[in-house]
Every structure is written in structure tokens, then in C-alpha cells.
Design a protein around this motif. Structure first.
Motif, short mmCIF file in Angstrom:
data_model
loop_
_atom_site.label_atom_id
_atom_site.label_comp_id
_atom_site.label_asym_id
_atom_site.label_seq_id
_atom_site.Cartn_x
_atom_site.Cartn_y
_atom_site.Cartn_z
N ALA B 50 0.82 -1.21 0.00
CA ALA B 50 0.00 0.00 0.00
C ALA B 50 0.86 1.26 0.00
O ALA B 50 0.40 2.33 -0.39
CB ALA B 50 -0.93 0.01 1.21
N ALA B 77 -3.57 1.76 -4.40
CA ALA B 77 -3.63 0.42 -3.82
C ALA B 77 -4.36 0.59 -2.49
O ALA B 77 -3.79 1.07 -1.53
CB ALA B 77 -2.23 -0.13 -3.59
N VAL B 78 -5.64 0.27 -2.47
CA VAL B 78 -6.46 0.61 -1.30
C VAL B 78 -6.48 -0.54 -0.31
O VAL B 78 -6.73 -1.69 -0.67
CB VAL B 78 -7.88 0.99 -1.72
CG1 VAL B 78 -8.72 1.34 -0.49
CG2 VAL B 78 -7.85 2.17 -2.67
N MET B 79 -6.20 -0.20 0.93
CA MET B 79 -6.17 -1.21 1.99
C MET B 79 -7.43 -1.10 2.82
O MET B 79 -7.85 0.00 3.18
CB MET B 79 -4.93 -0.96 2.85
CG MET B 79 -4.76 -1.95 3.96
SD MET B 79 -3.01 -2.06 4.42
CE MET B 79 -3.18 -2.91 5.98
N VAL B 80 -8.04 -2.23 3.13
CA VAL B 80 -9.15 -2.27 4.08
C VAL B 80 -8.59 -2.89 5.35
O VAL B 80 -8.19 -4.05 5.35
CB VAL B 80 -10.34 -3.08 3.55
CG1 VAL B 80 -11.46 -3.14 4.58
CG2 VAL B 80 -10.86 -2.47 2.25
N PHE B 81 -8.56 -2.11 6.42
CA PHE B 81 -7.90 -2.56 7.64
C PHE B 81 -8.76 -3.59 8.37
O PHE B 81 -9.97 -3.68 8.19
CB PHE B 81 -7.62 -1.37 8.57
CG PHE B 81 -6.46 -0.53 8.12
CD1 PHE B 81 -6.53 0.25 6.99
CD2 PHE B 81 -5.28 -0.53 8.85
CE1 PHE B 81 -5.47 1.01 6.57
CE2 PHE B 81 -4.21 0.24 8.44
CZ PHE B 81 -4.29 1.01 7.30
N ALA B 147 -13.62 1.30 -0.22
CA ALA B 147 -12.42 0.96 -0.98
C ALA B 147 -12.74 0.82 -2.47
O ALA B 147 -12.01 1.30 -3.33
CB ALA B 147 -11.81 -0.32 -0.45
#
Ligand SMILES: Nc1ncnc2c1ncn2[C@@H]1O[C@H](COP(=O)(O)OP(=O)(O)OP(=O)(O)O)[C@@H](O)[C@H]1O
Ligand SMILES: [Mg+2]
Lengths: 272, 347
Positions: B50, B77-81, B147
Motif C-alpha cells: 500500500a 492500492a487501497v487497503m481495508v484494515f 475501498a
């Protein structure tokens, strides 16, 4: 209906008690400011007069100029202390680093050491750099008593702060400024309000530091007020006191909702 | 349409080596799972892709080009925590529209796209709610919509199912799969649950202690594990120590035939999954027939797990149907068949 009334009643009572408790001390001040003759045994002044108020608002009294100085200094101190306190509070609350305890102690020191002692030393330094007898010098010296509270409040909120929210915003495309504007700021806003309130009120009520560094050139409201206290004119002193207290009270009321006990912004005090 | 490559990626945190020389390719438009026990460095890899962490050494490539010089906010680059991190001071709609607002998209367009994406994650009409007025499963889906709305080149999901109960897990897993198929988006999922990885991913990278142990399609981890540790992580319990010579392995319980395979001759451990060990009548026609004593029978509803002892101290586990298990009580002697093509040698 009756149930709502029952649950409301204690709250209204407490609220009323607080309002009375806060406002009651102002009643004698108000009476003093409009009294002409008020001698010992009588409960109320014997005759009333607007002399004190007329004097306070006359150009001769220089109250308006003092009000201007006080406001200017307090606003500058508030802005500057938050500008410094924000990164300092973030570092203390969020990150681990060597010497953190020492830094924390140094920041708190002004609340323990008499500011006058420090100010005497600083005075010499300020003379050398031309920071006496002007607003800038007064603003800088006010930071000494103000910064510990601002840093403490802000480090408290950052201790409970999750920096992953900023990371999340970043992967969604937020720039550094956007992350501050749309993530950090809304999260710490209540604490920022409380810190600003403290900064404003502490600066607003400084007397000795202003006198020392301002050298009689920067006449803020407390400086003016004390000169009247020593003159012994009770009516004018009372009127001036009210002028002195009113803006601080207004500022407090405007930010009071952020002062409630369950705010994370007050967490810093738990750490003391 | 992005192929993600990790080349000899390493990350140190002071003394701690979180990730060590990981090389992995996440194919375009597929789901790759990063699997491994807690603390093995999965989140660290995701954050490095990311752009939230800088690798100590190694490279990250998107379609063959290094993206290390590009800051996180420009990588898309999308992060889903793991804990979804919905902004509590924004409404659900404002949360979903966050990425578009950062890109300066018009409010009306954002509103329309937010509705579309909420519908996509099966939460239509919830735009005006607050995040804390939603259930855990709904919050997770809002985070997914937030996201997807920016049309990421790579979707990075950190433990997307870990906060959900069994029923919601199943639902969320299907949602992720169907959305990923529809949008054809390169996706990397982090999980510590091997079952989840198998059900979700086209390819799995299994990690231990910051190192990649094995990469391949899910079936490889059952049929062709590379080490005993990999086999154990995927639930294998039967290991027989022996000496391999060609297609025969000499073990303490006799010599066993195995299928041809690329493992070098010498000391090996043979593994066979419990579901492949067969109970057979005693006749000499099948290869790899052994005698064993039933030590314990554990009824598990759909199957029964039998624990057996071979020879003096070799233990084996097998799974059989509950009806078949009724005929063999604890203490009885049974005959086993270990099919050669299910016996897999580990170095
Ligand atoms: N910021 C950091 N500073 C120091 N060590 C860290 C940091 N982040 C991670 N680590 C260490 O790196 C290792 C890998 O951490 P990581 O979060 O990547 O593991 P993980 O596989 O995601 O685990 P989990 O399944 O528990 O989330 C751990 O030993 C962890 O303690
Ligand atoms: Mg993790």
C-alpha cells in the motif's frame, strides 16, 4: 409524561445550582459598579449612579485600548500555543522515544516553578533581543504558563489516537494536508477547543509577566485593573472587573460543551 | 489490470525482522491469500504494498514497474484494515464517498456513486446513518464499498472476515468473491485461517516467521505440501519417518510404496491425510496394507475420527463414516490401506 418529568427534574436542579453558583459572585460586583454610597450596615447601596460605567467607557479610562491589547495578546498566544502544542502533543502522546519522560517533565516544569523566577532571567534576555515593551515579547512570555496546559491536553488526546485512520485515508488518496484536514482535525477538535480555552483564559489573566515584559507599554486589562484596585475607587474597580471577566466567560460558554467529563480531550489530566 | 510482484522483500523494525526475502507474484485479476499464524508478517507485507511502510530491501512492482518511489496516496492500492476504521464523525455515505472527495469529484457525482456502491454491498439507502448505528458485518461492508468506489488497481484486505460470526463470514466471503469476479480486480487477502484462504483464494502464499514457506493453488497445500510445518498447518497429523529409495520407503511399520515424485532419495517423512487412510478387509491384494489397533474413536457428526496404534508406538489418525466406525470398537484390530498416490514424502 410524568416519567419524562421525573428524569428531567434532577438535571434541571443541578443546572440551576451551577448557574446560580457561577453567577452569584457577580451580583456584589454589579451592585458595587452602580453604587454611589454603600456603607457598612446596609444590605443594598443607598444611592445608585452610572458614574463608574460612564468613566469606564470614556476614552480617558483607556479601557477600550486595554481590551484591545488583552484580546490581541490572548488570541496570538492561543494560536501560537496550539501551533507549538499540536506537534509536541502528538509526539508525546503517540510516539515512543528516548528521553520522553525528561521532555514531559520539562514541559510541565513551568506549572511547578514560580513563573516569576523564570521571567526574571528571561527579562535580561528579552532586553537584549528587543522583546521588552512590545506585544511580541508579552505574547512570548505568556507562552511559559500556557504551553504546559496546551501540550498536556493535546498529548492526552493523542494518547488515545489511532494513526491507522490517517493511513486508511492515505491509501484512499488523501494528501498530507487532506489527512490533517479530514482526519486529524475532526478527531481532535474537542481537545483543540479545550486547549484553546485554557490558553486564552491563562493569557487573559496574566498580570506580573505582562507588567514585567510589557514595561507599562502593553497595558492589558489586568494591568489597568490593578492600578484601580490600588487607587481605592470601589465602583470603578467593580465595573472594570466585570469588563475583565465578561469576555473570558463568553469564551468559556462558547466552548463549554467540549468540557464535559466524558471527553477524551481531558484524558491528559488523568496522567498527571 | 495489475500484476503485483514482490521481489526479495524484507522489512526490519529495529532488531525485529518482520518480513524476510519474500518473492511472490499476485496474478492480474485474481485473489491471492497471504496465510500464516499471528505475527508472521502478513500485515507488514500488505502495508508495504500500500505504501504505508518502506521495505528495508527488495522491490514491489505493479505490471513490471517499481512503485516504491510513488507515495501511498498516489498508488491507488487501497487497503481495508482489520478493524474497518470507519470515520466516526462522518455519515456512512460520507465514509463511502471519502476517496472521491479527496480526488475533488463533484458532490452530485459522489452522491450517485455512493448509492451505487452501497447497493453493490447490499446496503442500499443507509447513506445517512452513522457508522455506530450499523452492525459489525454492515460496517465491514461499508469499508469494502469505501475501498471499491475509487476503483483501486489493487485491493488489499487485512483479515476481512475476522470480526464476523460464522454465518456472516460465509455471506461476506461470497460477497468478496462475487464482487472480485465482477470487477476483475487484483486482490490480496490476509488471513490466519487456512479454511478461509482455501475458500477465498485462487492462490495461497503460506508464511512462517516472515518467510514464505510455499506458494501455489489451494489444492497443492493438501496434496503436495513442501514441509512438515506446511502439512501440519493444513491439518495433516500422520507422519511416518523412513528412508526413501526410488518409489519405496522403508519405515518402522514396514516398507511402503509411493507414487513417483521429485523428492530426492534419503531420509524422509511420509505424510497421508486422515481422510485418505482406508479401512479394508484383510486380504493381501492391495499394496501398503498394515495392521493396527483402535485406540480412540471420536464422533464428530459428519465423520468419526479414529486414532490408531501401529506396531509398538506409531500413531495414525483416520477419518471414516460414523456407520463404518460402529463396527470397530476401541481395542479391536483393523486392517489399513495407505493408497500410494496419497502418500507424500517430505524432505
Ligand atoms: N511498527 C512496528 N514496530 C515494531 N515491530 C513491528 C511493527 N509492526 C509489526 N511489527 C512486528 O513485526 C512482526 C510482524 O507483524 P505483522 O503485523 O505483519 O504480523 P501479522 O502476520 O499481520 O500478524 P496478525 O495476524 O497478528 O495480524 C511482529 O513480530 C510484530 O511484532
Ligand atoms: Mg495483521
Amino acid at each position: 409524561m410524568t416519567r419524562i418529568k421525573q428524569t428531567l427534574q434532577p438535571r434541571t436542579l443541578i443546572l440551576a445550582a451551577i448557574v446560580v453558583g457561577v453567577l452569584l459572585p457577580f451580583v456584589p460586583l454589579l451592585l458595587w459598579s452602580v453604587s454611589f454610597r454603600w456603607l457598612y450596615p446596609s444590605v443594598l447601596p443607598e444611592s445608585l449612579s452610572l458614574r463608574a460605567w460612564q468613566y469606564v467607557f470614556s476614552p480617558r479610562a483607556e479601557v477600550l485600548s486595554a481590551l484591545g491589547y488583552s484580546t490581541l495578546v490572548a488570541l496570538l498566544v492561543t494560536a501560537l500555543s496550539i501551533l507549538i502544542g499540536l506537534p509536541a502533543g502528538r509526539a508525546l502522546g503517540l510516539y515512543k522515544f528516548r528521553g520522553k519522560t525528561a521532555v514531559r517533565f520539562l514541559i510541565l516544569a513551568p506549572t511547578i516553578v514560580p513563573t516569576l523566577a523564570a521571567a526574571m532571567g528571561i527579562h535580561v534576555l528579552f532586553i537584549r533581543y528587543g522583546l521588552v515593551d512590545n506585544v511580541l515579547g508579552v505574547v512570548l512570555v505568556h507562552l511559559i504558563p500556557v504551553l504546559p496546559y496546551v501540550v498536556l491536553i493535546l498529548s492526552g488526546v493523542f494518547a488515545n489516537y489511532n494513526p491507522d485512520f490517517e493511513a486508511q485515508a492515505q491509501t484512499l488518496g488523501a494528501s498530507a494536508w487532506q489527512r490533517f484536514r479530514h482526519v486529524t482535525l475532526p478527531t481532535i477538535f474537542p481537545a483543540l477547543m479545550v486547549a484553546g480555552l485554557f490558553a486564552f483564559i491563562i493569557s487573559w489573566s496574566q498580570y506580573i509577566l505582562t507588567l514585567l515584559i510589557g514595561g507599562g507599554q502593553v497595558v492589558t486589562l489586568p494591568v489597568l485593573l490593578f492600578s484601580f484596585v490600588s487607587s481605592g475607587d470601589n465602583a470603578i474597580t467593580a465595573a472594570l472587573s466585570l469588563v475583565f471577566i465578561a469576555p473570558a466567560l463568553l469564551f468559556l460558554l462558547a466552548t463549554a460543551r467540549y468540557l464535559s467529563g466524558n471527553q477524551a480531550s481531558l484524558g491528559g489530566f488523568g496522567k498527571l | 489490470m495489475t500484476k503485483v510482484e514482490l521481489q526479495q522483500l524484507s522489512k526490519q523494525f529495529g532488531e525485529v525482522t518482520a518480513v524476510s526475502h519474500v518473492s511472490l507474484t499476485a496474478p492480474d485479476g485474481r485473489i491471492t491469500a497471504l496465510l500464516g499464524p499471528s505475527g508472521c508478517g502478513k500485515t507488514t507485507i500488505l502495508k508495504t504494498i500500500a505504501g504505508l511502510l518502506t521495505p528495508s530491501s527488495g522491490d514491489v512492482l505493479f505490471n513490471g514497474r517499481s512503485i516504491l518511489p510513488i507515495p501511498a496516496e498516489k498508488r491507488n492500492a487501497v487497503m481495508v484494515f482489520q478493524n474497518h476504521l470507519l470515520f466516526p464523525y462522518l455519515s456512512v455515505g460520507e465514509n463511502v464517498g471519502f476517496g472521491l472527495k479527496m480526488r475533488g469529484v463533484e458532490a452530485a457525482v459522489i452522491r450517485q456513486k455512493v448509492e451505487e456502491h452501497l447497493a453493490m454491498v447490499q446496503l442500499p439507502g443507509l447513506a445517512n446513518r452513522r457508522p455506530n448505528e450499523l452492525s459489525g458485518g454492515q460496517q465491514q461492508r461499508v469499508a469494502l464499498a469505501r475501498a471499491l468506489i475509487v476503483e483501486p488497481t489493487v485491493l488489499l484486505l487485512d483479515e476481512p472476515l475476522s470480526n464476523l460470526d460464522a454465518h456472516l463470514r460465509e455471506e461476506m466471503r461470497q460477497l468478496i468473491r462475487s464482487l472480485q469476479r465482477a470487477l476483475n480486480m487484483t486482490t490480496i487477502v490476509v488471513t490466519h485461517d487456512q479454511e478461509e484462504a482455501v475458500l477465498l483464494a485462487d492462490q495461497i502464499g503460506l508464511m512462517f516467521d516472515g518467510k514464505l514457506a510455499q506458494v501455489g493453488p489451494p489444492s497443492d497445500f493438501y496434496e503436495r505440501p513442501s514441509t512438515r510445518q506446511v502439512a501440519s498447518f493444513f491439518g495433516a497429523t500422520n507422519f511416518l519417518v523412513g528412508e526413501k529409495r526410488g518409489n519405496v520407503v522403508e519405515t518402522a511399520v514396514g516398507s511402503l510404496q509411493i507414487a513417483p515424485n521429485p523428492i530426492a532419495d534419503g531420509p524422509v517423512q511420509l505424510t497421508i491425510r486422515p481422510e485418505h487412510v482406508q479401512l479394508v478387509p484383510a486380504d493381501g491384494r492391495l499394496p501398503n496394507q498394515l495392521c493396527a489397533t483402535v485406540q480412540e474413536a471420536i464422533y464428530a457428526g459428519t465423520h468419526t475420527r479414529l486414532r490408531l496404534i501401529l506396531g509398538s508406538d506409531t500413531a495414525l489418525t483416520l477419518l471414516t463414516s460414523p456407520s463404518a466406525a460402529k463396527t470397530v470398537g476401541v481395542g479391536t484390530a483393523v486392517h489399513l490401506h495407505l493408497p500410494p498416490d496419497h502418500l507424500w514424502p517430505l524432505p
